[in-house]
Design a protein around this motif. Structure first.
Motif, PDB file in Angstrom:
ATOM      1  N   GLY A 100       0.786  -1.224   0.000  1.00 16.75           N
ATOM      2  CA  GLY A 100       0.000   0.000   0.000  1.00 16.75           C
ATOM      3  C   GLY A 100       0.817   1.271   0.000  1.00 16.75           C
ATOM      4  N   THR A 101       2.135   1.142  -0.073  1.00 22.23           N
ATOM      5  CA  THR A 101       2.989   2.321  -0.136  1.00 22.23           C
ATOM      6  C   THR A 101       3.705   2.347  -1.484  1.00 22.23           C
ATOM      7  N   ARG A 102       4.394   3.437  -1.720  1.00 16.60           N
ATOM      8  CA  ARG A 102       5.150   3.535  -2.969  1.00 16.60           C
ATOM      9  C   ARG A 102       6.316   2.553  -2.999  1.00 16.60           C
ATOM     10  N   ARG A 103       6.641   1.996  -1.845  1.00 17.14           N
ATOM     11  CA  ARG A 103       7.745   1.040  -1.766  1.00 17.14           C
ATOM     12  C   ARG A 103       7.280  -0.405  -1.895  1.00 17.14           C
ATOM     13  N   GLU A 145       3.159  -7.635  -7.634  1.00 17.34           N
ATOM     14  CA  GLU A 145       3.888  -6.514  -7.045  1.00 17.34           C
ATOM     15  C   GLU A 145       3.312  -5.161  -7.466  1.00 17.34           C
ATOM     16  N   ASN A 146       2.644  -5.136  -8.637  1.00 21.70           N
ATOM     17  CA  ASN A 146       2.129  -3.876  -9.176  1.00 21.70           C
ATOM     18  C   ASN A 146       0.655  -3.643  -8.862  1.00 21.70           C
ATOM     19  N   GLU A 147       0.042  -4.555  -8.120  1.00 21.69           N
ATOM     20  CA  GLU A 147      -1.377  -4.420  -7.784  1.00 21.69           C
ATOM     21  C   GLU A 147      -1.600  -3.275  -6.791  1.00 21.69           C
ATOM     22  N   ASN A 148      -2.689  -2.512  -7.028  1.00 17.78           N
ATOM     23  CA  ASN A 148      -3.027  -1.441  -6.091  1.00 17.78           C
ATOM     24  C   ASN A 148      -3.562  -1.983  -4.769  1.00 17.78           C
TER      25      ASN A 148
END
Length: 225
Positions: A100-103, A145-148
């Motif tokens: 849930g973060t940009r990381r 890994e790219n899922e929101n």
């Protein structure tokens, strides 16, 4: 022909004590040896000897950036089985961290080990001779890994998890179906804090399951003769 009482008959020979001793083998008692171990793991490890824990990473796996080396001693009688449990941190069964973060990302693992005897001779290193089995793999599809909103068990964030096989870290366990450990370079693992504090044997290698990112919990074993 000699008679039974013939005085020329030689005396009966009796076996000496040393000759008798040749027929008896004195068992050699096995003696426990003291070994010194160094382990670096990303992120956490536990080491067992014949199923009994002898060391555990002192830094909890939930600690952010829990990279560290551990040095410790243990005693064992040869032959013995080393059982290594190695874990990379994951927030949940998606296998991701910083969800849930940009990381947000897949973590990556790696472990290296060396063991010396009391004389300082290297007797064990981590390498492809170890047999390893992955009991948690995720995400099975790396696009997770790219899922929101990644959800474990929902595509593309599938996972494969199982319990430790019974007796896997003991001498009687049949590990013939286990794969050999995968070996990785320093560039691939990028070992951090603590790694450079140890003078590693030239033959010690960084090992893990088949995939640094997807293999999250790995069991590895080796028999030391």
């Amino acid at each position: 022909m000699r008679r039974a009482n013939d005085s020329t008959k030689g005396p009966l020979l009796k076996p000496s004590v040393s000759q008798i001793a040749l027929f008896f083998v004195t068992p050699v008692a096995l003696q426990a040896e003291t070994f010194s171990a160094d382990v670096w793991a990303d992120n956490w490890f536990e080491l067992r000897v014949n199923g009994t824990q002898v060391a555990e990473d002192s830094v909890p796996i939930t600690t952010e950036r829990s990279f560290n080396a551990e040095s410790f001693d243990f005693t064992a009688e040869r032959p013995f089985v080393l059982g290594l449990v190695a874990k990379d941190f994951k927030e949940d069964d998606t296998g991701l961290e910083y969800i849930g973060t940009r990381r947000q990302q897949m973590g990556d693992g790696g472990v290296i080990m060396q063991i010396r005897d009391a004389a300082g001779a290297t007797v064990v290193v981590s390498n492809a001779d170890w047999q390893c089995h992955v009991i948690h793999a995720a995400p099975l599809d790396k696009t997770c890994e790219n899922e929101n909103d990644p959800v474990a068990g929902t595509a593309p964030c599938g996972f494969d998890a199982s319990e430790e096989p019974s007796g896997w870290d003991g001498a009687d366990f049949d590990a013939s179906s286990w794969a050999n450990a995968s070996v990785f370079t320093e560039a691939e693992v990028d070992p951090k804090f603590g790694y450079d504090e140890i003078s590693w044997d030239a033959s010690a290698e960084l090992i893990w399951g088949p995939d640094l990112e997807q293999s999250n919990t790995v069991l590895c074993r080796l028999t030391v003769n």
